[in-house]
Design a protein around this motif. Structure first.
Motif, PDB file in Angstrom:
ATOM      1  N   GLU A 101       0.822  -1.214   0.000  1.00 41.18           N
ATOM      2  CA  GLU A 101       0.000   0.000   0.000  1.00 41.18           C
ATOM      3  C   GLU A 101       0.857   1.266   0.000  1.00 41.18           C
ATOM      4  N   ALA A 102       2.022   1.226   0.682  1.00 46.10           N
ATOM      5  CA  ALA A 102       2.916   2.391   0.694  1.00 46.10           C
ATOM      6  C   ALA A 102       3.368   2.739  -0.728  1.00 46.10           C
ATOM      7  N   PHE A 103       3.596   1.715  -1.542  1.00 46.20           N
ATOM      8  CA  PHE A 103       4.027   1.931  -2.926  1.00 46.20           C
ATOM      9  C   PHE A 103       2.827   2.096  -3.873  1.00 46.20           C
ATOM     10  N   GLY A 104       1.624   1.905  -3.357  1.00 46.31           N
ATOM     11  CA  GLY A 104       0.414   2.143  -4.149  1.00 46.31           C
ATOM     12  C   GLY A 104       0.159   1.134  -5.249  1.00 46.31           C
ATOM     13  N   VAL A 105       0.517  -0.144  -5.013  1.00 46.22           N
ATOM     14  CA  VAL A 105       0.334  -1.151  -6.066  1.00 46.22           C
ATOM     15  C   VAL A 105      -0.828  -2.116  -5.779  1.00 46.22           C
ATOM     16  N   TRP A 106      -1.646  -1.804  -4.764  1.00 54.91           N
ATOM     17  CA  TRP A 106      -2.833  -2.619  -4.453  1.00 54.91           C
ATOM     18  C   TRP A 106      -4.051  -1.915  -5.025  1.00 54.91           C
ATOM     19  N   GLY A 107      -4.898  -2.653  -5.716  1.00 52.80           N
ATOM     20  CA  GLY A 107      -6.105  -2.024  -6.239  1.00 52.80           C
ATOM     21  C   GLY A 107      -6.904  -2.950  -7.119  1.00 52.80           C
ATOM     22  N   PRO A 108      -7.949  -2.404  -7.752  1.00 49.89           N
ATOM     23  CA  PRO A 108      -8.839  -3.226  -8.571  1.00 49.89           C
ATOM     24  C   PRO A 108      -8.126  -3.790  -9.803  1.00 49.89           C
ATOM     25  N   LYS A 109      -8.415  -5.054 -10.076  1.00 46.95           N
ATOM     26  CA  LYS A 109      -7.860  -5.754 -11.235  1.00 46.95           C
ATOM     27  C   LYS A 109      -8.986  -6.515 -11.914  1.00 46.95           C
ATOM     28  N   LYS A 110      -8.734  -6.913 -13.157  1.00 46.08           N
ATOM     29  CA  LYS A 110      -9.703  -7.728 -13.907  1.00 46.08           C
ATOM     30  C   LYS A 110      -8.991  -8.974 -14.406  1.00 46.08           C
ATOM     31  N   PHE A 111      -9.640 -10.110 -14.261  1.00 43.28           N
ATOM     32  CA  PHE A 111      -9.114 -11.345 -14.817  1.00 43.28           C
ATOM     33  C   PHE A 111     -10.284 -12.192 -15.270  1.00 43.28           C
ATOM     34  N   MET A 112     -10.295 -12.546 -16.523  1.00 48.14           N
ATOM     35  CA  MET A 112     -11.364 -13.353 -17.119  1.00 48.14           C
ATOM     36  C   MET A 112     -12.739 -12.783 -16.789  1.00 48.14           C
ATOM     37  N   GLY A 113     -12.853 -11.456 -16.923  1.00 47.38           N
ATOM     38  CA  GLY A 113     -14.140 -10.804 -16.720  1.00 47.38           C
ATOM     39  C   GLY A 113     -14.513 -10.539 -15.269  1.00 47.38           C
ATOM     40  N   GLU A 115     -13.812  -8.853 -11.546  1.00 44.91           N
ATOM     41  CA  GLU A 115     -13.073  -7.766 -10.897  1.00 44.91           C
ATOM     42  C   GLU A 115     -12.771  -8.154  -9.464  1.00 44.91           C
ATOM     43  N   TYR A 116     -11.573  -7.841  -9.023  1.00 50.01           N
ATOM     44  CA  TYR A 116     -11.169  -8.127  -7.653  1.00 50.01           C
ATOM     45  C   TYR A 116     -10.008  -7.196  -7.304  1.00 50.01           C
ATOM     46  N   ASP A 117      -9.683  -7.109  -6.016  1.00 51.46           N
ATOM     47  CA  ASP A 117      -8.527  -6.318  -5.597  1.00 51.46           C
ATOM     48  C   ASP A 117      -7.305  -7.212  -5.519  1.00 51.46           C
TER      49      ASP A 117
END
Length: 149
Positions: A101-113, A115-117
């Motif tokens: 989280e400090a580097f800001g690389v956690w967030g919403p993603k999409k895989f095979m339609g 959505e998840y974090d």
């Protein structure tokens, strides 16, 4: 995804690696550091990326770079990943996602339609003064060392 960019100070962090040793940004002052974030240990893309960095370890060392891998996996999972692939660099077990989280690389993603974090595969190249030299967000897992070097 991350708001950090070249020229920014890298976030101070403290996290334990697969063996329970604590690593902080200040441990690497005076050295060049590659911090690569990967979604999950022992998955095909993450294995390809880590092994590509391993295969170029001597080049990184000769150019004065240290490498840290970071994911939200447990220390046990990181230990298995490191041992199985003979990785020469520490893997941080960032289960509470403080470094992620400090580097800001956690967030919403999409895989095979769906959505998840999750963790966005991102690499930060940090100079001897703790400043970010480069942010690589379009990581080529099989040719990542060339992207960095």
């Amino acid at each position: 995804m991350t708001t950090l960019k070249a020229g920014d100070a890298a976030p101070e962090f403290s996290a334990k690696d697969q063996d329970g040793n604590t690593h902080t940004l200040s441990d690497y002052k005076g050295k060049k550091l590659v911090v690569f974030f990967y979604p999950k240990a022992s998955t095909p893309g993450c294995t390809a990326e880590a092994c590509n960095l391993r295969d170029n370890w001597e080049t990184f060392q000769s150019q004065g770079y240290d490498i840290l891998g970071v994911s939200a996996d447990s220390a046990k999972r990181q230990t298995n990943f490191k041992a199985k692939n003979e990785l020469p660099f520490p893997l941080l077990a960032d289960e509470d996602k403080a470094v992620i989280e400090a580097f800001g690389v956690w967030g919403p993603k999409k895989f095979m339609g769906k959505e998840y974090d999750g963790i966005h595969r991102t690499t930060f190249v940090i100079d001897e003064e703790g400043k970010i030299k480069e942010v690589i967000s379009k990581v080529k897992t099989k040719a990542h060392a060339e992207q960095i070097l």
